[in-house]
Design a protein around this motif. Structure first.
Motif, PDB file in Angstrom:
ATOM      1  N   GLY A   1       7.457   5.021 -17.017  1.00 54.97           N
ATOM      2  CA  GLY A   1       8.551   4.359 -15.743  1.00 54.97           C
ATOM      3  C   GLY A   1       7.873   2.651 -15.446  1.00 54.97           C
ATOM      4  N   GLU A   2       8.705   2.773 -14.221  1.00 55.59           N
ATOM      5  CA  GLU A   2       7.848   1.406 -13.992  1.00 55.59           C
ATOM      6  C   GLU A   2       6.939   0.960 -12.535  1.00 55.59           C
ATOM      7  OE1 GLU A   2       9.514  -1.637 -14.398  1.00 55.59           O
ATOM      8  OE2 GLU A   2      10.525  -0.557 -15.582  1.00 55.59           O
ATOM      9  N   ASN A   3       5.353   1.814 -12.889  1.00 52.12           N
ATOM     10  CA  ASN A   3       4.536   2.710 -12.076  1.00 52.12           C
ATOM     11  C   ASN A   3       3.535   1.550 -12.679  1.00 52.12           C
ATOM     12  OD1 ASN A   3       5.737   4.764 -10.780  1.00 52.12           O
ATOM     13  ND2 ASN A   3       5.365   6.517 -12.867  1.00 52.12           N
ATOM     14  N   ILE A   4       3.358   1.315 -11.530  1.00 53.88           N
ATOM     15  CA  ILE A   4       1.825   0.255 -11.313  1.00 53.88           C
ATOM     16  C   ILE A   4       0.769   1.237 -10.964  1.00 53.88           C
ATOM     17  CG2 ILE A   4       0.836  -2.157 -10.442  1.00 53.88           C
ATOM     18  CD1 ILE A   4       3.524  -3.655 -10.351  1.00 53.88           C
ATOM     19  N   VAL A   5      -0.122   1.266 -11.255  1.00 52.54           N
ATOM     20  CA  VAL A   5      -1.797   1.499 -11.193  1.00 52.54           C
ATOM     21  C   VAL A   5      -2.508   0.793 -10.495  1.00 52.54           C
ATOM     22  CG1 VAL A   5      -3.663   2.846 -12.228  1.00 52.54           C
ATOM     23  CG2 VAL A   5      -1.039   3.783 -12.816  1.00 52.54           C
ATOM     24  N   VAL A   6      -3.881   0.358 -10.042  1.00 51.59           N
ATOM     25  CA  VAL A   6      -4.893   0.014  -9.943  1.00 51.59           C
ATOM     26  C   VAL A   6      -5.491   0.768  -9.287  1.00 51.59           C
ATOM     27  CG1 VAL A   6      -3.185  -2.064  -8.271  1.00 51.59           C
ATOM     28  CG2 VAL A   6      -4.429   0.006  -7.262  1.00 51.59           C
ATOM     29  N   LEU A   7      -7.400  -0.341  -9.611  1.00 49.37           N
ATOM     30  CA  LEU A   7      -8.197   0.491  -9.360  1.00 49.37           C
ATOM     31  C   LEU A   7      -8.952   0.820  -7.789  1.00 49.37           C
ATOM     32  CD1 LEU A   7      -7.422   1.597 -11.825  1.00 49.37           C
ATOM     33  CD2 LEU A   7      -9.919   2.166 -12.611  1.00 49.37           C
ATOM     34  N   GLY A   8      -9.205   1.488  -7.399  1.00 47.07           N
ATOM     35  CA  GLY A   8      -9.746   0.959  -5.963  1.00 47.07           C
ATOM     36  C   GLY A   8     -11.037   1.422  -5.690  1.00 47.07           C
ATOM     37  N   VAL A   9     -11.825   0.220  -5.564  1.00 45.63           N
ATOM     38  CA  VAL A   9     -13.512   1.001  -5.325  1.00 45.63           C
ATOM     39  C   VAL A   9     -13.748   1.599  -4.191  1.00 45.63           C
ATOM     40  CG1 VAL A   9     -16.056  -0.059  -5.276  1.00 45.63           C
ATOM     41  CG2 VAL A   9     -13.793  -0.815  -7.033  1.00 45.63           C
ATOM     42  N   PRO A  10     -14.670   2.810  -3.924  1.00 39.87           N
ATOM     43  CA  PRO A  10     -14.729   3.688  -2.776  1.00 39.87           C
ATOM     44  C   PRO A  10     -15.534   2.635  -1.557  1.00 39.87           C
ATOM     45  CG  PRO A  10     -14.518   5.118  -3.860  1.00 39.87           C
ATOM     46  CD  PRO A  10     -14.375   3.496  -4.972  1.00 39.87           C
ATOM     47  N   PRO A  11     -15.798   1.467  -0.732  1.00 39.27           N
ATOM     48  CA  PRO A  11     -15.525   0.931  -0.383  1.00 39.27           C
ATOM     49  C   PRO A  11     -17.373   2.132   0.469  1.00 39.27           C
ATOM     50  CG  PRO A  11     -13.908   2.013   1.552  1.00 39.27           C
ATOM     51  CD  PRO A  11     -13.985   2.046  -0.225  1.00 39.27           C
ATOM     52  N   THR A  12     -18.720   0.720   0.412  1.00 36.56           N
ATOM     53  CA  THR A  12     -19.716   1.712   0.745  1.00 36.56           C
ATOM     54  C   THR A  12     -20.426   0.930   2.212  1.00 36.56           C
ATOM     55  OG1 THR A  12     -21.331   0.134  -0.683  1.00 36.56           O
ATOM     56  CG2 THR A  12     -20.860   2.389  -1.138  1.00 36.56           C
ATOM     57  N   ARG A  13     -19.861  -0.591   2.355  1.00 36.02           N
ATOM     58  CA  ARG A  13     -19.971  -0.940   3.753  1.00 36.02           C
ATOM     59  C   ARG A  13     -19.305  -1.668   3.229  1.00 36.02           C
ATOM     60  NH1 ARG A  13     -21.829  -3.032  -1.729  1.00 36.02           N
ATOM     61  NH2 ARG A  13     -21.234  -5.465  -1.781  1.00 36.02           N
ATOM     62  N   PRO A  14     -18.763  -1.919   5.368  1.00 32.12           N
ATOM     63  CA  PRO A  14     -17.873  -3.444   5.434  1.00 32.12           C
ATOM     64  C   PRO A  14     -17.355  -4.846   5.023  1.00 32.12           C
ATOM     65  CG  PRO A  14     -19.863  -3.865   7.099  1.00 32.12           C
ATOM     66  CD  PRO A  14     -20.076  -2.098   6.628  1.00 32.12           C
ATOM     67  N   GLU A  15     -17.312  -4.680   3.994  1.00 36.68           N
ATOM     68  CA  GLU A  15     -17.938  -6.083   2.980  1.00 36.68           C
ATOM     69  C   GLU A  15     -16.569  -7.149   3.233  1.00 36.68           C
ATOM     70  OE1 GLU A  15     -18.892  -8.475   0.401  1.00 36.68           O
ATOM     71  OE2 GLU A  15     -19.786  -7.392   0.349  1.00 36.68           O
TER      72      GLU A  15
ATOM     73  N   ALA B   1       0.973 -13.083  -6.228  1.00 34.90           N
ATOM     74  CA  ALA B   1       2.463 -12.902  -7.464  1.00 34.90           C
ATOM     75  C   ALA B   1       3.265 -11.649  -7.726  1.00 34.90           C
ATOM     76  CB  ALA B   1       2.003 -13.510  -8.961  1.00 34.90           C
ATOM     77  N   VAL B   2       2.185 -10.465  -7.474  1.00 39.56           N
ATOM     78  CA  VAL B   2       3.374  -9.249  -7.780  1.00 39.56           C
ATOM     79  C   VAL B   2       2.787  -8.151  -7.388  1.00 39.56           C
ATOM     80  CG1 VAL B   2       3.694  -7.212  -9.871  1.00 39.56           C
ATOM     81  CG2 VAL B   2       3.683 -10.166 -10.410  1.00 39.56           C
ATOM     82  N   LEU B   3       2.125  -7.751  -6.919  1.00 41.22           N
ATOM     83  CA  LEU B   3       1.483  -6.647  -6.319  1.00 41.22           C
ATOM     84  C   LEU B   3       1.596  -6.702  -4.497  1.00 41.22           C
ATOM     85  CD1 LEU B   3      -2.391  -6.376  -7.873  1.00 41.22           C
ATOM     86  CD2 LEU B   3       0.229  -5.123  -8.446  1.00 41.22           C
ATOM     87  N   GLU B   4       1.427  -7.417  -4.355  1.00 43.64           N
ATOM     88  CA  GLU B   4       2.009  -7.640  -2.681  1.00 43.64           C
ATOM     89  C   GLU B   4       3.246  -7.572  -2.350  1.00 43.64           C
ATOM     90  OE1 GLU B   4      -0.023 -10.919  -0.236  1.00 43.64           O
ATOM     91  OE2 GLU B   4      -2.100  -9.748  -0.540  1.00 43.64           O
ATOM     92  N   ARG B   5       4.367  -8.044  -3.330  1.00 43.90           N
ATOM     93  CA  ARG B   5       5.444  -8.418  -3.068  1.00 43.90           C
ATOM     94  C   ARG B   5       6.073  -7.198  -3.382  1.00 43.90           C
ATOM     95  NH1 ARG B   5       5.803 -15.057  -6.322  1.00 43.90           N
ATOM     96  NH2 ARG B   5       5.170 -15.315  -3.987  1.00 43.90           N
TER      97      ARG B   5
END
Length: 383
Positions: free
Chosen positions: A145-159, A269-273
């Motif tokens: 379908g119209e799915n979007i996938v993002v890969l999120g990096v597990p944070p290791t510090r308050p970057e 342009a896309v993801l936040e909207r």
């Protein structure tokens, strides 16, 4: 939770983003020798490593590279298996939204179901097997379908130098090959801009935030529709360029039209909207980039990547030797030289035939200021 009913494997076309000016790794990197075409942590250059880890899932003939005219010839030499007509040189830098969407418009008429993956050309992945497992799971979701996938990096510090992904409900777990760790699939609530220190600490403590590593998956159709909906002024420009692809007019149309695109990131342009529709309607899913990701954004991060401990003196390149007396945490690149360190800590020392950089690791993010100063003083031969 999205699920595919088709038995066939989705066609996968990686899009490697390889523009950039290479300022943060000066003096090794220059405009025509940016970070992505340098071998910073092995024999392969960064862009060669990027392609190598994608090949278990992609045919080289389906790989695209978006770069610039200063780097395109070098990239073509370093990636001989990528079709020359798939190496696109932007006539003007217009951030990641036009760069990501261009290939979607090129493939929309002929292969709209193709899953496009967007990959920065200058990142490091330590666990290639896990990378392939997570990527395969993401491809399956993006093909549905119209799915979007993002890969999120597990944070290791308050970057504070990365954008963040706020995750919502975990809707499923995808099995990984050979009985590995299951891959959690979470809805995306929203994308958060680079935070201040206090906010980053709060994100880390919350446990449902991930760093946005800039890796995205969507079908060509999904991205074209998203651009038409959320950035409608850009769509006809890219459509005109795509119509000229493969014709004698392409170079002219590309040069004339592409600079008209808005200078905007794909995130804005896309993801936040799209995420503004709400986590249950946006169709955006986050998978964990738990495969040893590092963006190597500075000399300090390269020290962290190459050293086993914070206090290690890292001797890089063809430096012939080091004498370190009461010194720790230094990074040194000085080919052909023996380097002596006496009573110094946490320095970055980088020598090239025409330049020498000496700074501290905690100021290495500011090396671009040196490049700006050289530009302002008309020392363009050093940039």
């Amino acid at each position: 939770m999205p699920s595919r009913t088709k038995a066939e494997t989705p066609r996968f076309a990686p899009v490697i983003l390889a523009g950039g000016s290479g300022t943060r790794f000066w003096p090794r990197s220059r405009r025509a020798r940016a970070k992505q075409v340098l071998a910073l942590d092995g024999e392969q250059t960064m862009i060669q490593q990027t392609l190598t880890r994608l090949l278990p899932l992609a045919n080289p003939a389906d790989v695209w590279v978006v770069t610039n005219s200063l780097l395109d010839k070098t990239i073509a030499e370093q990636l001989p298996n990528v079709l020359s007509e798939h190496i696109l040189s932007e006539p003007a830098a217009r951030n990641t939204a036009p760069a990501c969407a261009l290939t979607a418009f090129l493939l929309f008429n002929s292969a709209p179901d193709t899953v496009l993956g967007v990959f920065p050309s200058d990142h490091v992945v330590e666990n290639g097997k896990r990378f392939a497992q997570v990527l395969q799971a993401g491809i399956e979701i993006a093909a549905d379908g119209e799915n979007i996938v993002v890969l999120g990096v597990p944070p290791t510090r308050p970057e504070t130098g990365y954008g963040y992904i706020e995750q919502g409900d975990v809707v499923a777990e995808a099995d990984s090959a050979s009985g590995g760790v299951p891959i959690k699939i979470a809805r995306v609530k929203r994308f958060r801009e680079k935070p201040d220190r206090h906010t980053a600490e709060r994100f880390l403590a919350a446990g449902n935030f991930a760093w946005n590593g800039g890796i995205f998956l969507w079908s060509a159709r999904t991205l074209v529709y998203a651009i038409r909906e959320h950035s409608p002024e850009m769509a006809p420009i890219l459509q005109e360029i795509a119509a000229a692809y493969g014709t004698p007019n392409f170079a002219r149309v590309f040069a004339e039209q592409y600079p008209k695109c808005e200078n905007i990131s794909i995130d804005y342009a896309v993801l936040e909207r799209r995420s503004a529709k709400g986590e249950h309607k946006s169709g955006i899913y986050c998978l964990p980039a738990d495969f040893g990701w590092n963006d190597l954004g500075s000399w300090a991060s390269l020290h962290e990547h190459l050293g086993e401990a914070e206090a290690d003196n890292v001797l890089d390149g063809a430096t012939t030797g080091i004498v370190a007396i009461e010194s720790s945490g230094n990074y040194v690149y000085a080919p052909g030289k023996m380097v002596a360190l006496l009573g110094v800590d946490d320095l970055v020392v980088v020598e090239t035939p025409d330049a020498l950089l000496i700074t501290t690791r905690d100021r290495s993010q500011d090396v671009s200021k040196v490049v700006r100063a050289l530009h302002d003083s008309d020392r363009h031969e050093l940039i």
